[in-house]
Design a protein around this motif. Structure first.
Motif, PDB file in Angstrom:
ATOM      1  N   VAL A 284      10.075 155.607  89.351  1.00  0.00           N
ATOM      2  CA  VAL A 284       9.459 154.409  88.782  1.00  0.00           C
ATOM      3  C   VAL A 284      10.130 153.205  89.424  1.00  0.00           C
ATOM      4  O   VAL A 284      11.281 153.275  89.872  1.00  0.00           O
ATOM      5  N   LYS A 285       9.398 152.109  89.467  1.00  0.00           N
ATOM      6  CA  LYS A 285       9.884 150.902  90.132  1.00  0.00           C
ATOM      7  C   LYS A 285       9.858 149.726  89.154  1.00  0.00           C
ATOM      8  O   LYS A 285       8.938 149.608  88.345  1.00  0.00           O
ATOM      9  N   PRO A 286      10.840 148.844  89.238  1.00  0.00           N
ATOM     10  CA  PRO A 286      10.797 147.628  88.427  1.00  0.00           C
ATOM     11  C   PRO A 286       9.721 146.675  88.949  1.00  0.00           C
ATOM     12  O   PRO A 286       9.311 146.807  90.112  1.00  0.00           O
ATOM     13  N   PRO A 287       9.259 145.750  88.113  1.00  0.00           N
ATOM     14  CA  PRO A 287       9.715 145.519  86.743  1.00  0.00           C
ATOM     15  C   PRO A 287       9.129 146.547  85.766  1.00  0.00           C
ATOM     16  O   PRO A 287       7.935 146.849  85.825  1.00  0.00           O
ATOM     17  N   LEU A 288       9.974 147.084  84.902  1.00  0.00           N
ATOM     18  CA  LEU A 288       9.543 148.037  83.890  1.00  0.00           C
ATOM     19  C   LEU A 288       9.010 147.279  82.668  1.00  0.00           C
ATOM     20  O   LEU A 288       9.513 146.204  82.331  1.00  0.00           O
ATOM     21  N   PHE A 289       8.015 147.856  82.028  1.00  0.00           N
ATOM     22  CA  PHE A 289       7.512 147.320  80.755  1.00  0.00           C
ATOM     23  C   PHE A 289       7.883 148.340  79.690  1.00  0.00           C
ATOM     24  O   PHE A 289       7.264 149.400  79.583  1.00  0.00           O
ATOM     25  N   VAL A 290       8.932 148.043  78.931  1.00  0.00           N
ATOM     26  CA  VAL A 290       9.520 148.986  77.986  1.00  0.00           C
ATOM     27  C   VAL A 290       9.063 148.632  76.573  1.00  0.00           C
ATOM     28  O   VAL A 290       9.378 147.549  76.070  1.00  0.00           O
ATOM     29  N   GLN A 291       8.335 149.551  75.962  1.00  0.00           N
ATOM     30  CA  GLN A 291       7.817 149.355  74.607  1.00  0.00           C
ATOM     31  C   GLN A 291       8.647 150.218  73.654  1.00  0.00           C
ATOM     32  O   GLN A 291       8.529 151.446  73.647  1.00  0.00           O
ATOM     33  N   THR A 292       9.549 149.591  72.892  1.00  0.00           N
ATOM     34  CA  THR A 292      10.341 150.358  71.938  1.00  0.00           C
ATOM     35  C   THR A 292       9.589 150.440  70.614  1.00  0.00           C
ATOM     36  O   THR A 292       9.002 149.463  70.149  1.00  0.00           O
ATOM     37  N   VAL A 293       9.608 151.635  70.014  1.00  0.00           N
ATOM     38  CA  VAL A 293       8.745 151.976  68.879  1.00  0.00           C
ATOM     39  C   VAL A 293       9.612 152.203  67.642  1.00  0.00           C
ATOM     40  O   VAL A 293      10.591 152.946  67.692  1.00  0.00           O
ATOM     41  N   PHE A 294       9.207 151.603  66.527  1.00  0.00           N
ATOM     42  CA  PHE A 294      10.003 151.669  65.308  1.00  0.00           C
ATOM     43  C   PHE A 294       9.129 152.011  64.098  1.00  0.00           C
ATOM     44  O   PHE A 294       7.960 151.633  64.024  1.00  0.00           O
ATOM     45  N   GLY A 295       9.735 152.722  63.143  1.00  0.00           N
ATOM     46  CA  GLY A 295       9.114 152.888  61.835  1.00  0.00           C
ATOM     47  C   GLY A 295       8.176 154.053  61.669  1.00  0.00           C
ATOM     48  O   GLY A 295       7.564 154.197  60.604  1.00  0.00           O
ATOM     49  N   LEU A 296       8.021 154.899  62.687  1.00  0.00           N
ATOM     50  CA  LEU A 296       7.201 156.099  62.550  1.00  0.00           C
ATOM     51  C   LEU A 296       8.076 157.263  62.099  1.00  0.00           C
ATOM     52  O   LEU A 296       9.238 157.372  62.501  1.00  0.00           O
ATOM     53  N   ARG A 297       7.527 158.141  61.271  1.00  0.00           N
ATOM     54  CA  ARG A 297       8.283 159.317  60.851  1.00  0.00           C
ATOM     55  C   ARG A 297       8.551 160.204  62.059  1.00  0.00           C
ATOM     56  O   ARG A 297       7.633 160.659  62.725  1.00  0.00           O
ATOM     57  N   GLY A 298       9.820 160.404  62.365  1.00  0.00           N
ATOM     58  CA  GLY A 298      10.215 161.181  63.529  1.00  0.00           C
ATOM     59  C   GLY A 298      10.714 160.328  64.677  1.00  0.00           C
ATOM     60  O   GLY A 298      11.181 160.860  65.682  1.00  0.00           O
ATOM     61  N   ALA A 299      10.616 158.997  64.517  1.00  0.00           N
ATOM     62  CA  ALA A 299      11.080 158.088  65.568  1.00  0.00           C
ATOM     63  C   ALA A 299      12.202 157.207  65.008  1.00  0.00           C
ATOM     64  O   ALA A 299      12.723 157.450  63.923  1.00  0.00           O
ATOM     65  N   MET A 300      12.574 156.182  65.759  1.00  0.00           N
ATOM     66  CA  MET A 300      13.593 155.243  65.294  1.00  0.00           C
ATOM     67  C   MET A 300      13.151 154.595  63.988  1.00  0.00           C
ATOM     68  O   MET A 300      11.961 154.370  63.753  1.00  0.00           O
ATOM     69  N   GLY A 301      14.121 154.258  63.152  1.00  0.00           N
ATOM     70  CA  GLY A 301      13.821 153.488  61.956  1.00  0.00           C
ATOM     71  C   GLY A 301      13.448 152.058  62.310  1.00  0.00           C
ATOM     72  O   GLY A 301      13.352 151.709  63.489  1.00  0.00           O
ATOM     73  N   ALA A 302      13.243 151.238  61.297  1.00  0.00           N
ATOM     74  CA  ALA A 302      12.832 149.855  61.543  1.00  0.00           C
ATOM     75  C   ALA A 302      13.854 148.862  60.987  1.00  0.00           C
ATOM     76  O   ALA A 302      13.526 147.718  60.677  1.00  0.00           O
ATOM     77  N   HIS A 303      15.109 149.290  60.873  1.00  0.00           N
ATOM     78  CA  HIS A 303      16.178 148.398  60.447  1.00  0.00           C
ATOM     79  C   HIS A 303      16.534 147.465  61.598  1.00  0.00           C
ATOM     80  O   HIS A 303      16.387 147.818  62.780  1.00  0.00           O
ATOM     81  N   VAL A 304      17.033 146.293  61.256  1.00  0.00           N
ATOM     82  CA  VAL A 304      17.408 145.336  62.291  1.00  0.00           C
ATOM     83  C   VAL A 304      18.460 145.928  63.241  1.00  0.00           C
ATOM     84  O   VAL A 304      18.462 145.627  64.447  1.00  0.00           O
ATOM     85  N   GLU A 305      19.342 146.802  62.738  1.00  0.00           N
ATOM     86  CA  GLU A 305      20.348 147.411  63.604  1.00  0.00           C
ATOM     87  C   GLU A 305      19.708 148.358  64.621  1.00  0.00           C
ATOM     88  O   GLU A 305      20.203 148.504  65.739  1.00  0.00           O
ATOM     89  N   ASP A 306      18.606 149.026  64.224  1.00  0.00           N
ATOM     90  CA  ASP A 306      17.878 149.864  65.179  1.00  0.00           C
ATOM     91  C   ASP A 306      17.304 149.011  66.303  1.00  0.00           C
ATOM     92  O   ASP A 306      17.376 149.368  67.487  1.00  0.00           O
ATOM     93  N   LEU A 307      16.735 147.881  65.931  1.00  0.00           N
ATOM     94  CA  LEU A 307      16.161 146.959  66.911  1.00  0.00           C
ATOM     95  C   LEU A 307      17.238 146.459  67.878  1.00  0.00           C
ATOM     96  O   LEU A 307      17.064 146.481  69.103  1.00  0.00           O
ATOM     97  N   LEU A 308      18.348 146.033  67.328  1.00  0.00           N
ATOM     98  CA  LEU A 308      19.423 145.504  68.160  1.00  0.00           C
ATOM     99  C   LEU A 308      19.990 146.582  69.078  1.00  0.00           C
ATOM    100  O   LEU A 308      20.305 146.308  70.249  1.00  0.00           O
ATOM    101  N   HIS A 309      20.129 147.795  68.556  1.00  0.00           N
ATOM    102  CA  HIS A 309      20.704 148.870  69.376  1.00  0.00           C
ATOM    103  C   HIS A 309      19.800 149.202  70.558  1.00  0.00           C
ATOM    104  O   HIS A 309      20.288 149.388  71.687  1.00  0.00           O
ATOM    105  N   GLN A 310      18.491 149.281  70.322  1.00  0.00           N
ATOM    106  CA  GLN A 310      17.561 149.562  71.421  1.00  0.00           C
ATOM    107  C   GLN A 310      17.616 148.449  72.468  1.00  0.00           C
ATOM    108  O   GLN A 310      17.608 148.722  73.668  1.00  0.00           O
ATOM    109  N   LYS A 311      17.657 147.202  71.998  1.00  0.00           N
ATOM    110  CA  LYS A 311      17.684 146.077  72.939  1.00  0.00           C
ATOM    111  C   LYS A 311      18.993 146.071  73.734  1.00  0.00           C
ATOM    112  O   LYS A 311      18.983 145.885  74.963  1.00  0.00           O
TER     113      LYS A 311
END
Length: 309
Positions: free
Chosen positions: A189-216
């Motif tokens: 894959v080549k930059p620029p990458l378009f990275v879509q981080t996903v939150f709040g689905l059962r089986g995926a990352m939670g939707a807490h602010v700390e989850d958001l910050l950690h992914q970023k």
């Protein structure tokens, strides 16, 4: 801050027709909803297809051909076709068939296998319209949504290299970011990458602010200046998480694929309503919204004149 890209995911494959009368199902409905969302300010339209008769998810390229050209002819929006296709029961070739056939500017690409559990949606009392809906939802408890390294490489080769399509890399967990780093280091894959981080689905990352910050923080460390960050959050988390991400310089995704609601207990009557709400929030925060052409330049896309429809 740079301008924010709004993506609208208009129908998806998780929600079923009985959950909202406003969920677009037919090609005509999907086209109309997409056009309205683009007019409301969405630069990218993320598309799934459904069987026009009963609304079940479909990966059939011919159904996509009934609405993608209509959207292209009526808007300047970037058309992004899902490689999740008709869902986890399908082979990677069938799931990705529309992206391979239509050669769009963008496709989504899940960066790892997940337990995507939708069975809780079947527990709510509803007047179910179709006999496939409850078994489909309950059946996800025993399914793995498979996206192996071999699957990812197949899509990169047959859709990316073969068609010049770039990707929305959907990352449901922190390990998916490391998988993307692997493919970046291998030169697949080549930059620029378009990275879509996903939150709040059962089986995926939670939707807490700390989850958001950690992914970023993790994405910043792995990709530096070689990526554009976007966020989608499911259900009631959609707008709060998108708002937090926008304040951190991120792009945002809304749409009935991710949430059927516009407010507490209030169904969204259209995808455009969600786009307008998100745009109002960005305006209040002093964040400019990117046009489709500005988004094309940011993401290094090939242009609407180079697609296969």
């Amino acid at each position: 801050m740079s301008k924010a890209i709004i993506t609208c995911a208009v129908t998806g494959g998780a929600h079923t027709p009985s959950m909202s009368e406003f969920l677009p199902v037919t090609p005509e409905e999907i086209a109309a909803e997409s056009i309205a969302a683009a007019e409301a300010g969405a630069a990218i339209i993320h598309l799934h297809a459904r069987d026009p008769v009963d609304g079940r998810p479909s990966g059939d390229p011919e159904i996509f051909r009934r609405f993608a050209p209509v959207i292209k002819a009526s808007t300047n929006a970037i058309i992004n076709i899902s490689t999740g296709g008709g869902g986890p029961n399908m082979s990677i070739e069938d799931r990705a068939a529309a992206g391979r056939a239509l050669k769009p500017e963008m496709c989504s690409l899940n960066m790892g296998s997940i337990n995507l559990v939708l069975s809780e949606m079947a527990e709510r009392e509803r007047a179910w319209k179709h006999d496939w809906e409850v078994p489909f939802l309950k059946g996800t408890r025993g399914l793995i949504f498979r996206n192996t390294y071999a699957d990812i490489e197949w899509i990169l080769e047959h859709i990316g290299n073969a068609g010049g399509t770039r990707f929305e890399f959907e990352c449901y967990d922190v390990g998916h970011l490391y998988t993307l780093q692997y493919f970046l280091e291998k030169g697949l894959v080549k930059p620029p990458l378009f990275v879509q981080t996903v939150f709040g689905l059962r089986g995926a990352m939670g939707a807490h602010v700390e989850d958001l910050l950690h992914q970023k923080r993790t994405a910043d460390r792995l990709f530096g200046n070689d990526y554009h960050w976007s966020v989608l959050a499911a259900g009631r988390h959609q707008v709060p998480v998108a708002t937090m991400a926008s304040l951190m310089g991120g792009n945002v995704r809304v749409g009935l694929e991710d949430s059927l609601y516009i407010g507490r207990g209030q169904l969204a009557r259209s995808n455009a309503d969600q786009v307008r709400k998100m745009r109002r929030i960005l305006d209040e925060l002093g964040i400019e919204v990117a046009s489709p052409d500005e988004a094309r330049q940011m993401l290094g896309l090939k242009g609407a004149d180079q697609v296969g429809f």
